[in-house]
Design a protein around this motif. Sequence first.
Motif, PDB file in Angstrom:
ATOM      1  N   ALA A 354       0.797  -0.974  -0.220  1.00 25.98           N
ATOM      2  CA  ALA A 354       0.213   0.030  -0.038  1.00 25.98           C
ATOM      3  C   ALA A 354       1.044   1.206  -0.134  1.00 25.98           C
ATOM      4  CB  ALA A 354      -1.000  -0.123   1.170  1.00 25.98           C
ATOM      5  N   GLN A 380      -4.883   7.184  -7.859  1.00 28.58           N
ATOM      6  CA  GLN A 380      -5.796   5.982  -7.997  1.00 28.58           C
ATOM      7  C   GLN A 380      -7.131   6.242  -8.019  1.00 28.58           C
ATOM      8  OE1 GLN A 380      -4.107   3.485  -5.084  1.00 28.58           O
ATOM      9  NE2 GLN A 380      -2.147   2.937  -6.437  1.00 28.58           N
ATOM     10  N   ARG A 554      -8.044  -3.436  -0.869  1.00 29.19           N
ATOM     11  CA  ARG A 554      -6.695  -2.904  -0.752  1.00 29.19           C
ATOM     12  C   ARG A 554      -6.045  -2.964   0.544  1.00 29.19           C
ATOM     13  NH1 ARG A 554      -4.742   0.603  -4.172  1.00 29.19           N
ATOM     14  NH2 ARG A 554      -3.867   2.030  -2.641  1.00 29.19           N
ATOM     15  N   LYS A 559      -4.408  -8.420   0.166  1.00 29.39           N
ATOM     16  CA  LYS A 559      -3.251  -8.771  -0.403  1.00 29.39           C
ATOM     17  C   LYS A 559      -3.267 -10.415   0.024  1.00 29.39           C
ATOM     18  CE  LYS A 559      -0.628  -4.552   0.466  1.00 29.39           C
ATOM     19  NZ  LYS A 559      -1.803  -3.802   0.379  1.00 29.39           N
ATOM     20  N   ASN A 687      -6.815  -1.211  -7.526  1.00 28.02           N
ATOM     21  CA  ASN A 687      -6.390  -1.869  -6.723  1.00 28.02           C
ATOM     22  C   ASN A 687      -4.662  -2.325  -6.618  1.00 28.02           C
ATOM     23  OD1 ASN A 687      -5.868  -3.381  -9.030  1.00 28.02           O
ATOM     24  ND2 ASN A 687      -7.029  -5.191  -8.559  1.00 28.02           N
ATOM     25  N   GLY A 688      -4.366  -1.340  -7.445  1.00 27.87           N
ATOM     26  CA  GLY A 688      -2.886  -1.307  -7.802  1.00 27.87           C
ATOM     27  C   GLY A 688      -2.220  -2.551  -8.133  1.00 27.87           C
TER      28      GLY A 688
END
Length: 714
Positions: A354, A380, A554, A559, A687-688
């Motif tokens: 994050a 984002q 997130r 993860k 969400n990256g």
Amino acid sequence: MDLLDAHLIPAVDGVAFGLLLFVVAAGLSLAFGTAGVLNLSHGTLYAIGAYTGAELSDGTWGGLALGLAAGTAAACVAGAGLSAATAPLARRGHLAQALLTFGLALIGGDLLIQLFGADELPVRVPEALDSSVMLLGHRYPAYRLCFIVMAVLLAAFGTWVLTRTRMGAAVRAAADDPQMLAATGHNPRAVHTGVLAAAGALAGAAGVLGAPIIGPGPGTSENVLMLSLVVVVLGGLRSLWATFFAAVAVGEVQTLGVSLVPDLAPYLLFAAMAAVLVLRSRFAEPAAAHGPEGPAPDPVARLRGHLAGRLRGRPRGTPGTAEAAEASGTAEAPGTAGISGADRAAEAAGADRAGAAPRGYGNRVPKWIGRLPGGTAWRQAAPLLVLLVVLISLPALLDAYSISLAGSALALGLLAVSVTILTGYAGLPTLGQTAPFAVGAYATANLADAGWTVGPVQIVLSALAAAVFSAVVGPAVIRARGTTVLMITLAVGELTGAVVNQLKSVTGGADGLVGFPATQALWGGEGMLEESELYNYALVVAVVAVSVTLLVLRSPAGKLLTGTRGAEARMRASGHPVGRYLLVAHICAGALAGVGGSLMVTVQQYLSPADVGFEIAAFALLAVVIGGTTSVIGALLGAGLIVATRDWVAGSWPGHGPLLLGVLFVATVYVLPRGLAGLRGGNDGGNGRSPEAPVPEDRPPSAPAPNPAGKVSP
């Protein structure tokens, strides 16, 4: 003897129907098991033969022979064309193939209706076959007995070709070891094309010969495809005789089962399909202790790494900390001290911690954004804010009908987001997420009919009902991977559809539900009737649901789920309960789908089985592919595009909605291999994560997913 005598005709009908399914399923098994193509347009190939044979039938032997030759040739050519269409997708897995072939089925079905009409065509057979013969004291159609004989001969001939000829050896080699086949001087690509052409020819021949049994008409191709998939699952992909007996069993259930146990017959087939798939996934050979990641780590190096971590002052933790990762052989990169094993596993799948820029984004992020406080968060969040502004302004820009469509798109969008969670994050591609969607929808309709008309109450109870349903069926899904998941979830969706049609007291059956009281936005309010009111309510619920979803994805829980998808073996070795993570994800995705179903009922004010059928499941999966398999925003945009194409654009060209949707399917698979999120340099804005990683194919439950280059993820 009396019981046998009473059910003799249905039993023989079951054999004839089963052998018809065998001829079709033999081609589907050949395409999937040998050419590796999950062909959801196989029913359309059957329809090509059926329509051609019916059009050329004139009641003479010459007409039958001409129809058989023309129908078989037309379907054979279509199968060869399918080989060319799927060739660019060879490295993208079965999900892309399924979407492409489903789109081709929509296009083909529309074109067949334009050519031959929407009514079922009559089929005329030669006079000698258009009669009855005595069978154990009963009169039975001569044509069906003739068909039984031909199907048995075809099974024997096909088995002989595959097992006793050089052509069959080449086909088997193409499935087992294409490199060795190429080394012998054969062209695997030519064999691949020949196999799909032969599969098409089988489907076309079945269509011509089966037209007097299952006449060509609307819905025929879908019905034949579903039953053929059941046959292939039950019989497997390696033996024509196993397929033969599975087809006969399916035929008996469809005919004899209806007369013996009519209440259970609709559920038997897909229940058996789901059971077989679950058992196969349960008894799949697990990966070796260290999987394909290499041998066990050197004990001395492991101890040295452990001591180095202690000297740096890093505390011992639970499974998933650095020590657990080291115990599983995970080397620590410089500068990663303090990163949990879950984060490291998630990064192995393409996700960053994050606050860090996503991998692969490079210098495409404007420098001035990076210098702003929380610049990454602004970058984002920007797509979400832009989308929200557009959605809020729609009531002022659109007419009432278009606003209603926008509300339906939000409901389908939540279904698509739930598919994103399972497909993109958990690695469980699904064709059955309409099952919890249906549970939520029918729960809301029945709550409203019982007087529970307050919106938040309907949303919470519908989500809870869908979550309970997903918890019940989840254990049957989470252990499987790849194509097996697609088939299991398809079976769950079809079983749910059977329940919807049979449980008329709750669902209204095929007639659906309509006339229930309107939903109140809050306690004490009036029922919402205006399109703008319904849309604003749907928008508020969708914003809350999507916001919660993004926060969870997130979070550390997201993860862990990401790491489970991309580095499953490493997560298991670190002590993580991967099965529990997947089950929780399945339950949460089901609850979100239930919210979408509740919204759909509120916006539409009616509910029918077509709103929760297989076609909607395929649309939801397409929406995910349009947006990018890990993009929440992209799933919403994809759902909007599908609804606009199906209901708005198709309105200017009546009767061609399936054709337009089919073109959308095909264009998406070819033009947007990574979805809309891939156009933004690999970031989905939500969400990256990069959406580049493909959906994992069939592999042992603990085996790591392949990366885009075809190598094992690190």
